[in-house]
Design a protein around this motif. Sequence first.
Motif, PDB file in Angstrom:
ATOM      1  N   GLU A  83     -12.298  -1.271  -8.385  1.00 40.26           N
ATOM      2  CA  GLU A  83     -12.705  -0.147  -9.229  1.00 40.26           C
ATOM      3  C   GLU A  83     -11.787   0.074 -10.435  1.00 40.26           C
ATOM      4  OE1 GLU A  83     -13.856   3.311  -6.863  1.00 40.26           O
ATOM      5  OE2 GLU A  83     -13.420   4.580  -8.589  1.00 40.26           O
ATOM      6  N   GLY A 134     -20.041   6.126   2.218  1.00 41.62           N
ATOM      7  CA  GLY A 134     -21.348   6.269   2.878  1.00 41.62           C
ATOM      8  C   GLY A 134     -21.303   7.293   3.997  1.00 41.62           C
ATOM      9  N   VAL A 143       4.063   1.142  -5.477  1.00 47.39           N
ATOM     10  CA  VAL A 143       4.619   0.286  -6.539  1.00 47.39           C
ATOM     11  C   VAL A 143       4.854   1.172  -7.750  1.00 47.39           C
ATOM     12  CG1 VAL A 143       4.060  -1.587  -8.127  1.00 47.39           C
ATOM     13  CG2 VAL A 143       3.554  -1.821  -5.680  1.00 47.39           C
ATOM     14  N   LEU A 160     -19.019  -1.022  -3.721  1.00 52.80           N
ATOM     15  CA  LEU A 160     -18.219  -1.840  -2.796  1.00 52.80           C
ATOM     16  C   LEU A 160     -18.475  -3.329  -3.046  1.00 52.80           C
ATOM     17  CD1 LEU A 160     -18.263   0.315   0.443  1.00 52.80           C
ATOM     18  CD2 LEU A 160     -16.266  -0.378  -0.889  1.00 52.80           C
ATOM     19  N   SER A 181      -6.017   7.010  -4.374  1.00 57.57           N
ATOM     20  CA  SER A 181      -6.437   6.472  -5.684  1.00 57.57           C
ATOM     21  C   SER A 181      -6.076   7.480  -6.774  1.00 57.57           C
ATOM     22  CB  SER A 181      -7.938   6.216  -5.699  1.00 57.57           C
ATOM     23  OG  SER A 181      -8.382   5.755  -4.449  1.00 57.57           O
ATOM     24  N   ASP A 215      -2.640   4.979 -10.517  1.00 58.93           N
ATOM     25  CA  ASP A 215      -1.346   4.339 -10.837  1.00 58.93           C
ATOM     26  C   ASP A 215      -1.532   3.000 -11.561  1.00 58.93           C
ATOM     27  OD1 ASP A 215      -0.757   6.329  -9.061  1.00 58.93           O
ATOM     28  OD2 ASP A 215       0.589   5.140  -7.806  1.00 58.93           O
ATOM     29  N   ASN A 255     -21.882   2.061   3.254  1.00 57.19           N
ATOM     30  CA  ASN A 255     -22.977   1.256   2.686  1.00 57.19           C
ATOM     31  C   ASN A 255     -22.307   0.168   1.839  1.00 57.19           C
ATOM     32  OD1 ASN A 255     -25.228   2.093  -0.062  1.00 57.19           O
ATOM     33  ND2 ASN A 255     -25.259   0.353   1.335  1.00 57.19           N
ATOM     34  N   GLU A 314       0.853  -1.196   0.000  1.00 58.00           N
ATOM     35  CA  GLU A 314       0.000   0.000   0.000  1.00 58.00           C
ATOM     36  C   GLU A 314       0.886   1.243   0.000  1.00 58.00           C
ATOM     37  OE1 GLU A 314      -3.275   1.104  -0.105  1.00 58.00           O
ATOM     38  OE2 GLU A 314      -2.280   3.032   0.157  1.00 58.00           O
TER      39      GLU A 314
END
Length: 438
Positions: free
Chosen positions: A403, A46, A144, A416, A184, A187, A51, A33
């Motif tokens: 995603e 949410g 990464v 999700l 996000s 990448d 949610n 990460e």
Amino acid sequence: MRHVDVIVIGGGPAGLMAAIQAVKVGASVILIEKNLNLGEKLLISGRGRCNFTNSEPDVQKFLSRYSSSSSNYKFLNSAFSKFNQKDAEAFFNSVNVPTVHERGGRIFPDESVKPDVKGGQIILNALLNLCKKYGVRILRRSPVIGFDIDNNNKIKRVITRDDEIECGSVIIATGGRSYPKTGSTGDGYSLASKLGHNIIKIYPALVPVKIKESWVKLASGCDLKNVNLSVYKAGEKIAVRFGEMEFAPFGISGPIVMDLSSHIPDWIEPEDSDDVLQFSLDLKPALTHEVLRNRIASDFNKFGSKTFAQVLRKLMPSKIISIVLELSDVPHDKPAAYISSEEIHDLANLIKDIRMTLDNSNHDCGLLSFNHAVITRGGIDLKEVDPGTMQSKLCENLYFAGEILDLNGPSGGFNLQLCWSTGYVAGMSAGLNYKNNK
Ligand SMILES: Cc1cc2nc3c(=O)[nH]c(=O)nc-3n(C[C@H](O)[C@H](O)[C@H](O)COP(=O)(O)OP(=O)(O)OC[C@H]3O[C@@H](n4cnc5c(N)ncnc54)[C@H](O)[C@@H]3O)c2cc1C
């Protein structure tokens, strides 16, 4: 040099689910990460309550809510046959996350059990506990930056900013481009395209929409409930939504607008002129034109000594009145008793058809930027991914989850769920594939 069976890139919901499944089938797993903290977007989902899925019981109806530019929602059939919305709820229930069902089938973690912990944190804690329990190693603050590949386009090593790790398989779960401050930043698209993958053009989706007419500012902040918003292209109605929306200084927002926004790139090209798409707002969809006209006439009759603007207050929220006054030809201070039947007819027309033009002057399909978008539309071309395993068809030890794929759902827990289903399948397949080939 370190060696691991499966490397998962990205510690969001899809990557965490993938890592847990891969380690559960016996693979050694490192999750990489780039942020210090995992699941930053999950924590704000949410409005913090998360949610995380939807209770629509029919899987085919559930799947029909997804869109894709490169294939169709049937891509998810196989993944949902292995892990669907019911499995996701059962999965979290089994790790002590009780759930509550709300309007529109939305399912949330039950926050009443631990009142000081928000739903997103409850889900994240459950996933991190499972990673710990099964032995997923987590590398934080490790973006990464590339791969070392062999002559067969197979990944040998994953290269981070500070390290190189040999691996059997790789799962890219780096998410899209929306809310980049959560990590996000897209990448994964460049990592995948360097391996030959086609990236379907990305757009902000579930995002507010810009409107050309400057009068929208007058109603900024006005929330509307139970209205119809229709979309017109070249005079033809092409879509309609019923529900809640709001006005903002730049245009329109709220649930029905956000939902329509995901389809706008299907309806126009960025290069199209900026008056190609129109919205029509019907403030009183439950009333026919005739019933509305009679009601207005009766109000004007009853309050004949009041002005046009004063009587409007009885018909609609105050902020929207400024728009009606701006767009109507009737003077604000005209006494209601003197308003003609033609003016009443025109007013009923206006209330049922407030026209707005999409502002595509920046050639961005009139969509606000990724900073404001709940999700990203577009991504990894589904034609190049095996739907049964989430394995790349171009690079045999590469998998995708979440995603980053060219799939998007409406709000209500669908996005999700997409991460849980594809993460589950990618993790399981990458773990088993590597173990079997060992
Ligand atoms: C405000 C908001 C509210 C939302 N609410 C809901 C909701 O209630 N229900 C719902 O279903 N959906 C909701 N969504 C959408 C949902 O949160 C996303 O679809 C989901 O988080 C996507 O998960 P993901 O794992 O694919 O990617 P992400 O959650 O984006 O995670 C990707 C991870 O990869 C990491 N990463 C990126 N690049 C690299 C790299 N080079 N190296 C290492 N790591 C990298 C990122 O830091 C990040 O941690 C919401 C989204 C937003 C923005």
